[in-house]
Design a protein around this motif. Structure first.
Motif: not given
Length: 241
Positions: A6-8, A181-183, A137-138, A66-68
């Motif tokens: 989710l992050f990277r 980060n924004v969620f 950031p990613h 695929v990751d995300l």
């Protein structure tokens, strides 16, 4: 469960991508490309050969691993797509921006629960449904603006409401508020504010991670978890707002 995909993510697929950047599926692709996602970006649209210069797949079954996956398709089509992605494409992170789930009626709630069951079975992470997305950031996986420049000197912002998240960013950025980060967790079908906060606590790195956590909370399924990790972060020198 919240995870690094989710992050990277190294690869992202936008299901319901569009050439119309006024549509959510079009705006997400635009934000991802304009804000320098460095991995492989795939788009799925059965009616188009190309989306914003990217060759389009007609079906999720045609995608590589695929990751995300970001789903911007009507709610009834989300479950079949998630089943394929989770079981056949090794997808471990999902953002469902579509509405029409538990926030609407009992039928939508049941559909939401079935999607969570599939993702849980494959040890994946779900943000949403009914959310604006995620910014790290990613990758800028949101269909809204503004998309602020992210910095570790800013705050980690977790919001239970997409509209409120946009309002806070629009109001705060001109006043100098910065973001790391924004969620936007939307319906929090699987992942709530407390789960994101817990992950940020576990992964906290002194001198690297943001020291400010900004929370907008509409509901909490596990208040003890929120309290535990908020206390832990405060002990590490963080501020919780």
């Amino acid at each position: 469960m919240v995870n690094e995909k989710l992050f990277r993510p190294e690869s992202i697929a936008v299901i319901g991508a569009s050439n119309n950047t006024m549509k959510p599926g079009g705006k997400i692709v635009k934000n991802l490309t304009e804000h320098s996602f460095g991995g492989s970006l795939y788009v799925v649209n059965p009616k188009e050969q190309e989306i914003q210069g990217i060759p389009a797949f007609s079906d999720v079954k045609e995608l590589p691993e695929v990751d995300l996956a970001i789903l911007a398709i009507p709610a009834p089509f989300c479950l079949p797509a998630v089943e394929v992605l989770a079981s056949r494409k090794n997808t471990k992170a999902f953002i469902i921006i579509s509405a029409g789930f538990g926030e609407t009626n009992e039928e939508g709630k049941q559909l939401e629960e079935k999607i969570v069951e599939v993702i849980d079975r494959h040890n994946g992470c779900l943000i949403g449904p009914n959310c604006i997305g995620v910014m790290t950031p990613h990758h800028a996986s949101v269909f809204t603006t503004p998309v602020p420049p992210l910095t570790p000197h800013g705050c980690d912002f977790i919001s239970g409401s997409g509209a409120t998240a946009v309002f806070i960013m629009e109001s705060g950025i001109p006043k100098g508020l910065q973001f790391a980060n924004v969620f936007s967790v939307g319906n929090s079908a699987q992942t709530g504010v407390e789960d994101i906060l817990a992950y940020l606590d576990v992964k906290y790195e002194p001198g690297v991670s943001s020291r400010v956590k900004l929370l907008y909370i509409e509901n909490i399924d596990n208040p003890d978890k929120l309290l535990f990790h908020a206390t832990s972060l405060i002990r590490k020198g963080c501020k919780i707002a």
